[in-house]
Structures are given as structure tokens and as C-alpha cells.
Design a protein around this motif. Structure first.
Motif, short mmCIF file in Angstrom:
data_model
loop_
_atom_site.label_atom_id
_atom_site.label_comp_id
_atom_site.label_asym_id
_atom_site.label_seq_id
_atom_site.Cartn_x
_atom_site.Cartn_y
_atom_site.Cartn_z
N UNK A 143 37.88 29.72 44.88
CA UNK A 143 36.86 30.60 45.45
C UNK A 143 36.75 31.88 44.62
N UNK A 144 35.51 32.32 44.35
CA UNK A 144 35.39 33.54 43.54
C UNK A 144 35.78 34.76 44.39
N UNK A 145 36.25 35.79 43.68
CA UNK A 145 36.72 36.97 44.42
C UNK A 145 35.55 37.75 45.01
N UNK A 146 35.75 38.27 46.22
CA UNK A 146 34.66 38.99 46.86
C UNK A 146 34.48 40.36 46.21
N UNK A 147 33.25 40.74 45.96
CA UNK A 147 32.96 42.06 45.36
C UNK A 147 33.35 43.17 46.34
N UNK A 148 33.99 44.20 45.80
CA UNK A 148 34.36 45.32 46.68
C UNK A 148 33.27 46.39 46.64
N UNK A 149 33.22 47.20 47.69
CA UNK A 149 32.22 48.28 47.74
C UNK A 149 32.59 49.31 46.67
N UNK A 150 31.65 49.70 45.80
CA UNK A 150 32.02 50.59 44.68
C UNK A 150 32.51 51.96 45.17
N UNK A 151 33.54 52.47 44.48
CA UNK A 151 34.04 53.80 44.83
C UNK A 151 33.13 54.86 44.22
N UNK A 152 32.87 54.69 42.93
CA UNK A 152 31.98 55.65 42.26
C UNK A 152 30.68 54.97 41.91
N UNK A 153 29.64 55.76 41.88
CA UNK A 153 28.35 55.20 41.47
C UNK A 153 28.31 54.93 39.97
N UNK A 154 27.26 54.21 39.55
CA UNK A 154 27.09 53.91 38.12
C UNK A 154 25.80 54.55 37.63
#
Ligand SMILES: Cc1ncc(COP(=O)(O)O)c(C=O)c1O
Length: 415
Positions: free
Chosen positions: A1-12
Motif C-alpha cells: 500500500x502506498x504511504x498516505x500523504x501527510x498534511x504539509x507543515x510549511x507551504x510551498x
């Protein structure tokens, strides 16, 4: 199973995001070059630009607030509805709404029919049944499931069009809605709406015309010389009609209209309640918040093209469909199913492994459109497909030549 994306800490950074989007989309099917046979609709580059500019200009406005805050949006929506009522020969008392697409338009028509029947019968719990040709879009079943209504799907005739006799036989005392498509999605043929209109009138039933695909193409194909039968409010049994601006209206998504023969039917589609601390809540549509951009985009595109612009595009589209059909039928043993009226067509042949053909086309970069009964390939062609016809036919010729002959046909993809 692919890893779940985490909510970004800093913006891009914006630049980085734009570059990432471009990179991500590079793996998508090449729809701009006609490789996708549904989902996207192309006309002329200027039309796309007109829709995009108007959408962007109203990017933040919310059409839910059109009445109270955005008079310009209210005006544009009422113009889009009025222009559509004019196009579909609606009587003076007719009304309608803009919605997010065919499914929502159909859902609202079914809801209006049910509530209208409840009032007429004086029975708040009435759950009338829907009689549909088997080629009708599953959005009707989706609506029926949500409202717990029974559906009767009726076989179509040998010409793949709705069979009014078979539909009449499926009607009983609890039937409330009949449906015909202009055209149906699976085979692109227009149902005999005038006969369904007579049937609806003679039995006192509501006829909904699902012109989601063909509503903004059929009248212009007729103006360009195609034999398109009457299908709209000019037929007295037509109670409601859905037509998608975001398909062959070439407007930005999400945009459709649902139209009703009279105010009473239109009101039965709406929602009006005063149960919470914020006061009366009134909407004509299923959703609450609606993109202002879609209203402005549709208004701009309809005004940009006008009848003349749509007719010129329809003329090219019909010529293109004829050329595709000829090219496909020149590849033995392929045959187009029925006689497509606009730009949807499907084709196949008994004994061909359609799944193998679909796979071969996919390996050459085409997203294969499919039918399952009978097994076949499918296309809803717009001007995106005009310039790639020779490539498509060459790849199809090779795919058919290499496909195994089988006793039991396998079908390809699902929707
Ligand atoms: C005949 C018909 N009706 C309804 C719909 C549903 O439209 P939407 O996908 O906009 O909800 C479609 C979609 O292709 C269709 O072909």
C-alpha cells in the motif's frame, strides 16, 4: 500500500507548485490531442479562452448568493435559462435552474416529478415508479435510489431507440415518469420523443427528455442540415428537459440546465424550509454553494458563439462523425451499432475480442471507450477528435487485425 500523504507543515512557493502541477499532469492521457473519448469536449481555442476568462473573473463569487449579493450573477443565470428556454421552444410559463451537471439536473427532474405527483394524488408518501429505456443514463437510478423509488428499465428496439410500445406495456397505476434521451449515451441515437410525448399525454405521465449530451448540439445540427426530429417543449407531452452546457455547449464545468414546462413543476424541484436559527433556506438546486465562474463562463460562451457559431461547429462535428463511421466500417468486420444521430457512436463485431482491441488501443495511448452489451468500443467525439481521425483509424486497423477471434466475447473497461 502506498504511504498516505501527510498534511504539509510549511507551504510551498507558487512557482514550485505550478511546476509540480505540470509535471504531475504529464502522466495523464493526452486529451488535448483527442486521446480521451469522453469526459472532455473541445470546440475552438477562442471558445475555451472566453469561458476560462469569464470563469476566472467570477472565480470567488458564489452563485448561492446571487439573489442577495451578486446581482450580476443573478442576471447572467436568468439570461442563460431564458436563452435555453428559447432554444428549446418552451412556453411562456416555463422556468428552470442552472445546476452542476447532468446528474444533478436529472435528480432535480425526478424529485420535481415525485413531489408534483404527491400533490396531485394528495399522498405525501407516494413512491411512483420510473419507466426508462435500458439505454437511459444511470443518473436516473441514482436519483431513484436516493428517493427510494422503483425503476423499470425496458429493452430498446432493434434500432437501439426507446420502444414506446414496450414502455407502454411497462406502465402501471403507480408509474409517474417516462424518459427519452437525445441522444442516449451508449449508442448516440435519439429516442422517438414525439411518440413518448403522446404516450405521456395519453396516460397523464411526466416525460423527461434527457438532452444532457445533445441539447446544445441537436438544434444546431438540424440548422446545419441534419435530420434531427423534434425533441423539446414544442412537443406538448414534454414536462422537463435537461441539457448540459459543459458538454456540447462547450462551457466550463460544472454547468447544466434543468427546465420545466411551467412554474408549478419548477417549484416542485426546489427546497424551501425555515427550521434553523438562521431563517428561511431556499434553493432551486440540490447543492448549496455554486461556482459563480460556471455561471459567468456559460453566459459568456453562449453569447460569444450565438446560434451561428454553434451551427458552424455542429456542421464540422456532423461531417467528422460521418467520416469516423465510414472509416470504422471500412475495417472488416467492424460495424457501427444503430444509426448515430449526432457525434456519439459505438461499434464492434460478433466474435471479436473487444478487450484485446481495447488493450491494444490503450498501449498506443488511446483511452478506450467501451460498451458492454453488445461488447464494443465507444466514442463521444468533439472537435478534439477531428484532427486525429487518421491516426485513430490506423491504430484501430492494426488492433483489429491482431485481435483474437473468440466464441465468448470479453468486454473492456468499466466507467
Ligand atoms: C445522456 C446523459 N445523461 C446524463 C449524463 C450525466 O451527466 P454528468 O456527468 O454531467 O452528471 C450523461 C453523461 O455523460 C449523459 O451522457
Amino acid at each position: 500500500m502506498s504511504e498516505r500523504t501527510t498534511f504539509p507543515t510549511q507551504g510551498r512557493a507558487r512557482d514550485e507548485l505550478a511546476a509540480t502541477l505540470e509535471r504531475m499532469r504529464s502522466g495523464d492521457a493526452d486529451w488535448r490531442h483527442g486521446r480521451v473519448p469522453l469526459y472532455v469536449f473541445g470546440s475552438l481555442p477562442e471558445v475555451e479562452a472566453v469561458g476560462r476568462d469569464a470563469y476566472a473573473a467570477y472565480f470567488t463569487e458564489n452563485a448561492l448568493g446571487a439573489r442577495r449579493a451578486f446581482a450580476s450573477l443573478a442576471r447572467m443565470e436568468s439570461d442563460v435559462i431564458a436563452m435555453s428556454l428559447d432554444l428549446f421552444h418552451a412556453p411562456a410559463d416555463a422556468a428552470g435552474s442552472m445546476t452542476s451537471g447532468g446528474s444533478e439536473s436529472i435528480l432535480l427532474a425526478v424529485k420535481a416529478c415525485r413531489d408534483h405527483a404527491r400533490v396531485r394524488r394528495g399522498d405525501d408518501g407516494f413512491r411512483g415508479n420510473l419507466v426508462l429505456p435500458e439505454t437511459a443514463h444511470p443518473a436516473f437510478d441514482k436519483a431513484a435510489r436516493l428517493m427510494d423509488l422503483p425503476v423499470r428499465r425496458v429493452p430498446v428496439g432493434a434500432d437501439l431507440r426507446a420502444d414506446p410500445g414496450a414502455m407502454a406495456a411497462a406502465i402501471d397505476g403507480d408509474t409517474m415518469l417516462l424518459v427519452g434521451s437525445v441522444p442516449c449515451f451508449p449508442f448516440g441515437v435519439i429516442d422517438p420523443i414525439s411518440q413518448l410525448s403522446e404516450l405521456a399525454l395519453s396516460r397523464g405521465l411526466w416525460l423527461h427528455v434527457d438532452a444532457c449530451v445533445g441539447g446544445y448540439l441537436a438544434p444546431f445540427a438540424r440548422a446545419a442540415g441534419s435530420a434531427v426530429p423534434a425533441f423539446d417543449f414544442s412537443l406538448p407531452g414534454v414536462a422537463s428537459l435537461s441539457a448540459d452546457l459543459h458538454k456540447f455547449g462547450f462551457c466550463p464545468k460544472p454547468a447544466s440546465v434543468v427546465l420545466f414546462r411551467d412554474q408549478a413543476r419548477a417549484e416542485a424541484a426546489g427546497f424551501d424550509l425555515d427550521v434553523w436559527p438562521s431563517g428561511r433556506f431556499r434553493t432551486g438546486t440540490l447543492v448549496g454553494t455554486r461556482p459563480g465562474g460556471a455561471v459567468a463562463g456559460a453566459w459568456a460562451v453562449l453569447n460569444y458563439l450565438g446560434r451561428d457559431g454553434y451551427t458552424a461547429i455542429a456542421s464540422r462535428l456532423i461531417a467528422m462523425r460521418k467520416a469516423y463511421v465510414e472509416g470504422i466500417e471500412a475495417i472488416a468486420p467492424l460495424k457501427v451499432f444503430g444509426k448515430p444521430d449526432l457525434t456519439i457512436f459505438a461499434f464492434g463485431a460478433p466474435g471479436l475480442d473487444i478487450a484485446a482491441i481495447a488493450q491494444a488501443m490503450a498501449s498506443r495511448g488511446w483511452v478506450p471507450g467501451m460498451t458492454s452489451r453488445p461488447p464494443g468500443m465507444h466514442m463521444m467525439a468533439s472537435l478534439l477528435h477531428e484532427g486525429v481521425r487518421a491516426d485513430y483509424l490506423a491504430d484501430l486497423t492494426a488492433a483489429v487485425a491482431a485481435a483474437p477471434r473468440v466464441e465468448v466475447q470479453r468486454v473492456g473497461a468499466e466507467y
